[in-house]
Design an enzyme around this catalytic site. Structure first.
Site, PDB file in Angstrom:
ATOM      1  N   LYS A  43       0.740  -1.120   0.034  1.00 42.72           N
ATOM      2  CA  LYS A  43      -0.056   0.119   0.024  1.00 42.72           C
ATOM      3  C   LYS A  43       0.848   1.302  -0.038  1.00 42.72           C
ATOM      4  CE  LYS A  43      -0.263  -0.009   5.131  1.00 42.72           C
ATOM      5  NZ  LYS A  43      -1.292  -0.016   6.092  1.00 42.72           N
ATOM      6  N   ARG A 138     -10.928   0.497  14.833  1.00 44.48           N
ATOM      7  CA  ARG A 138     -11.221   1.192  13.455  1.00 44.48           C
ATOM      8  C   ARG A 138     -12.160   0.492  12.434  1.00 44.48           C
ATOM      9  NH1 ARG A 138      -5.025   2.349  11.456  1.00 44.48           N
ATOM     10  NH2 ARG A 138      -5.425  -0.231  11.015  1.00 44.48           N
ATOM     11  N   TYR A 261      17.121  29.916   9.541  1.00 46.90           N
ATOM     12  CA  TYR A 261      15.843  30.551  10.136  1.00 46.90           C
ATOM     13  C   TYR A 261      15.599  30.398  11.479  1.00 46.90           C
ATOM     14  CZ  TYR A 261      14.019  30.731   5.278  1.00 46.90           C
ATOM     15  OH  TYR A 261      13.847  31.139   3.726  1.00 46.90           O
ATOM     16  N   MET A 309      12.964  24.617   3.597  1.00 47.31           N
ATOM     17  CA  MET A 309      12.284  24.124   2.314  1.00 47.31           C
ATOM     18  C   MET A 309      13.280  23.383   1.393  1.00 47.31           C
ATOM     19  SD  MET A 309       9.787  25.728  -0.560  1.00 47.31           S
ATOM     20  CE  MET A 309       8.457  26.043   0.377  1.00 47.31           C
TER      21      MET A 309
END
Length: 364
Positions: A43, A138, A261, A309
């Site tokens: 999957k 679930r 940053y 990024m």
């Protein structure tokens, strides 16, 4: 005007998928559970490794487990004739019709599935995996309904066979284990002489009593561990993916200088900082903290500063051989993906699946 083709120059990041490792890891599962058949769970695009590539590496598998019918159809187009289990069943009557046409094995876990089986003319009877909820809450029918459900399914001409199925919530956590769920399953299905499929990756390795007729290995096929206290190497697994790049810049810091940053990292000594062409837009975890392991020029070092990024920064102070162009392994054989995931507060599954489409994938 003369045309000059652009040289083959690309950003250096790439993911390398090692098909032989996927094959090895499946074989390791089979050695661990020699009396069981094993659905290779492919999957999520084979956990980010590429469905077709993984399927071909697993061409000898007993069967495949997948979510979406489109992927199951692709497996058939590529020549995979083994059982293909739709792990979440079908999402419409039209999918049920196609599943029968393609001889897929279908998990059923809610009342609509039963209704569709009763009302829909099919090309052939289906092999059904009856999913029972033993406490994960679930998918699945309440386990205590097992006998009534089996009786109902056994009376349908659309059903060729029934296998009992459940899923463990904490097979990867020794302190919690599987006993409560397993006991509920056993009590609910006592006397039903049907095939059973319970074991995911963790249960396959940790709980021999859960292996039964079919096991469903997923994460271990791709060389990561489901456990906090047992490494992939401990399980005999090989890394199936290497995420690698290069240094594209080197910066020289003095004590008090900061990096990136938010000025989140401050140098406490003279330092060399390597800038790597890999960031969160490539799928590297944005919240990986300073100290997250990385390998540069064959040496293990650490991330410093915030992941941005398109770039991240690493400490190369003690590695004079590390220069612009030096190879960097973000995860792979030298830096287990589980180590990166643990540092970033996530799991190897997420990192594998998060590799971005812009990262080219190569065969290793």
């Amino acid at each position: 005007m003369t045309y000059h083709p652009v040289p083959d120059m690309t950003r250096p990041i790439k993911a390398i998928v090692h098909s032989k490792a996927i094959t090895h890891n499946y074989n390791q599962v089979k050695q661990t559970a020699p009396q069981s058949r094993a659905f290779a769970v492919v999957k999520a695009n084979a956990y980010g490794h590429g469905l077709e590539r993984a399927a071909k590496a697993l061409a000898h598998a007993d069967g495949f487990g997948i979510l979406e019918i489109e992927g199951a159809l692709a497996l058939r187009r590529w020549g995979m004739q083994q059982p293909v289990l739709l792990l979440e069943g079908v999402f419409s009557q039209s999918e049920l019709i196609e599943a029968a046409r393609q001889d897929f094995t279908v998990a059923i876990h809610e009342p609509n599935h039963l209704t569709w089986l009763e009302q829909t003319p099919l090309a052939r009877p289906l092999n059904i995996f009856l999913k029972l909820n033993t406490g994960m809450n679930r998918l699945g029918f309440p386990a205590e309904q097992a006998r009534d459900l089996v009786a109902r399914l056994s009376g349908l001409s659309s059903v060729a066979s029934v296998t009992l199925m459940a899923h463990f919530a904490t097979a990867d956590e020794p302190a919690k284990g599987i006993e409560k769920q397993l006991t509920r399953f056993q009590h609910a299905t006592e006397g039903l002489k049907l095939p059973i499929s319970l074991a995911n990756s963790a249960a396959t390795f940790a709980y021999p009593q859960t292996r039964n007729d079919w096991v469903r290995p997923g994460i271990v096929l791709y060389g990561a561990t489901p456990f906090d206290d047992r490494s992939a190497k401990d399980l005999g697994l090989q890394a199936a993916m290497t995420l690698q790049s290069q240094l594209i810049s080197v910066q020289h810091l003095q004590p008090g200088d900061t990096v990136g940053y938010g000025a989140a990292f401050t140098a406490d000594r003279p330092m060399r900082i390597g800038v790597v062409a890999c960031g969160y837009a490539d799928g590297y975890p944005r919240h990986a903290p300073a100290g997250t392991p990385v390998n540069v020029a064959g040496q293990r070092t650490r991330v410093v500063g915030r992941v941005s990024m398109d770039m991240l920064t690493i400490d190369i102070t003690d590695f004079p051989q590390a220069q612009i162009g030096s190879p960097v392994e973000l995860w792979g054989n030298e830096v287990p993906i589980d180590d990166v995931a643990r540092a970033a507060g996530t799991i190897g599954y997420e990192l594998m699946c998060a590799v971005a489409p812009r990262v080219p994938i190569h065969e290793g």
